[in-house]
Scaffold this active site. Structure first.
Site, PDB file in Angstrom:
ATOM      1  N   ASP A   1     -11.360  -0.907 -65.052  1.00  0.00           N
ATOM      2  CA  ASP A   1     -11.559  -1.824 -66.172  1.00  0.00           C
ATOM      3  C   ASP A   1     -12.930  -2.457 -66.016  1.00  0.00           C
ATOM      4  O   ASP A   1     -13.418  -2.599 -64.897  1.00  0.00           O
ATOM      5  CB  ASP A   1     -10.471  -2.909 -66.190  1.00  0.00           C
ATOM      6  CG  ASP A   1     -10.224  -3.451 -67.598  1.00  0.00           C
ATOM      7  OD1 ASP A   1     -11.135  -4.090 -68.142  1.00  0.00           O
ATOM      8  OD2 ASP A   1      -9.132  -3.247 -68.148  1.00  0.00           O
TER       9      ASP A   1
ATOM     10  N   ASP B   1      -6.488  -1.049 -76.689  1.00  0.00           N
ATOM     11  CA  ASP B   1      -6.818  -1.570 -78.018  1.00  0.00           C
ATOM     12  C   ASP B   1      -6.877  -0.373 -78.969  1.00  0.00           C
ATOM     13  O   ASP B   1      -7.655   0.560 -78.732  1.00  0.00           O
ATOM     14  CB  ASP B   1      -8.172  -2.278 -77.955  1.00  0.00           C
ATOM     15  CG  ASP B   1      -8.547  -2.943 -79.283  1.00  0.00           C
ATOM     16  OD1 ASP B   1      -8.042  -2.517 -80.343  1.00  0.00           O
ATOM     17  OD2 ASP B   1      -9.359  -3.887 -79.239  1.00  0.00           O
TER      18      ASP B   1
ATOM     19  N   LYS C   1     -10.161  -0.411 -86.935  1.00  0.00           N
ATOM     20  CA  LYS C   1     -11.263  -0.358 -87.903  1.00  0.00           C
ATOM     21  C   LYS C   1     -12.084   0.918 -87.699  1.00  0.00           C
ATOM     22  O   LYS C   1     -12.360   1.319 -86.571  1.00  0.00           O
ATOM     23  CB  LYS C   1     -12.162  -1.578 -87.746  1.00  0.00           C
ATOM     24  CG  LYS C   1     -11.469  -2.871 -88.181  1.00  0.00           C
ATOM     25  CD  LYS C   1     -12.391  -4.049 -88.014  1.00  0.00           C
ATOM     26  CE  LYS C   1     -11.678  -5.331 -88.431  1.00  0.00           C
ATOM     27  NZ  LYS C   1     -12.467  -6.529 -88.128  1.00  0.00           N
TER      28      LYS C   1
END
Length: 224
Positions: A77, A126, A130
């Site tokens: 991460d 995530d 969009k």
């Protein structure tokens, strides 16, 4: 999280023996010293190597490492203050087969060698709904190419998500590109036959989703 807490975690990450924080130029401009040598240099065994990409707090990495002591696990991460929790737990509980790397997922090919990885987990990414964010979606065609490079020929990817959008998008892409879908489930806690490691480990946010009766989906696939 307060800035003092973050600073404290960053400092602790620097001294944890199970945390690696290579700089971007260290990866891109030269051959990273651990690339191709994670098992021999760090884990000191030849067990299967498993990655969790976008590992957040590192809960899945740590729990998988406990459940499968004969495999090596690395959580990745960019947010070190988050995975500090998992790294600290692994240190405190003496879990030798769990490690963490602070870097961008886009750079995995620079961190791991060709055919070095046996399995990849992507847990609750995530969905980047969009359109202009699709390049960041962790199961897009570009990311799959990166994963294919570092995975062994028999290696596979696991996607666990609460996003029906992410589940449907990924299934569509996999079928469209001719990859092998080994297992797919729209609600792992309601349908029988879900892999045990999918239902027996829950992240903090996953438990919240379940309280809201949100279905958790899962796909296991091989990249052709």
């Amino acid at each position: 999280m307060g800035s003092k807490n973050k600073l404290k975690r960053f400092k602790e990450n620097e001294i944890f023996s199970n945390v690696f924080q290579p700089k971007r130029e260290e990866l891109v401009d030269s051959e990273y010293e651990l690339k191709g040598h994670w098992n021999t240099t760090f884990f000191k065994n030849d067990n299967p190597l498993v990655l969790e990409l976008g590992c957040g707090r590192g809960e899945y990495t740590v729990e998988l490492a406990k459940k499968f002591p004969n495999k090596n696990f690395i959580g990745i991460d960019i947010k070190g203050a988050r995975f500090w929790r998992g790294a600290k737990t692994a240190m405190d509980e003496n879990i030798p087969n769990a490690a963490f790397i602070r870097t961008q997922i886009e750079l995995v090919e620079y961190v791991f060698a060709e055919n070095e990885v046996d399995e990849i987990w992507i847990t609750f990414p995530d969905p980047q709904i969009k359109y202009k964010r699709t390049k960041h979606r962790m199961t897009n065609a570009q990311f799959l190419k990166r994963y294919k490079t570092i995975l062994k020929p028999e290696g596979f990817v696991n996607l666990k998500t609460d996003s029906e959008f992410m589940h449907g998008y990924t299934l569509g892409l996999l079928h469209g590109e001719g990859h092998d879908v080994l297992y797919a489930n729209h609600n792992v806690y309601k349908q029988e036959g879900s892999p045990e490691e999918v239902t027996s480990i829950q992240t903090y946010y996953e438990s919240q989703y379940l309280e809201q009766n949100k279905p958790i989906t899962f796909i296991r696939f091989k990249i052709k």
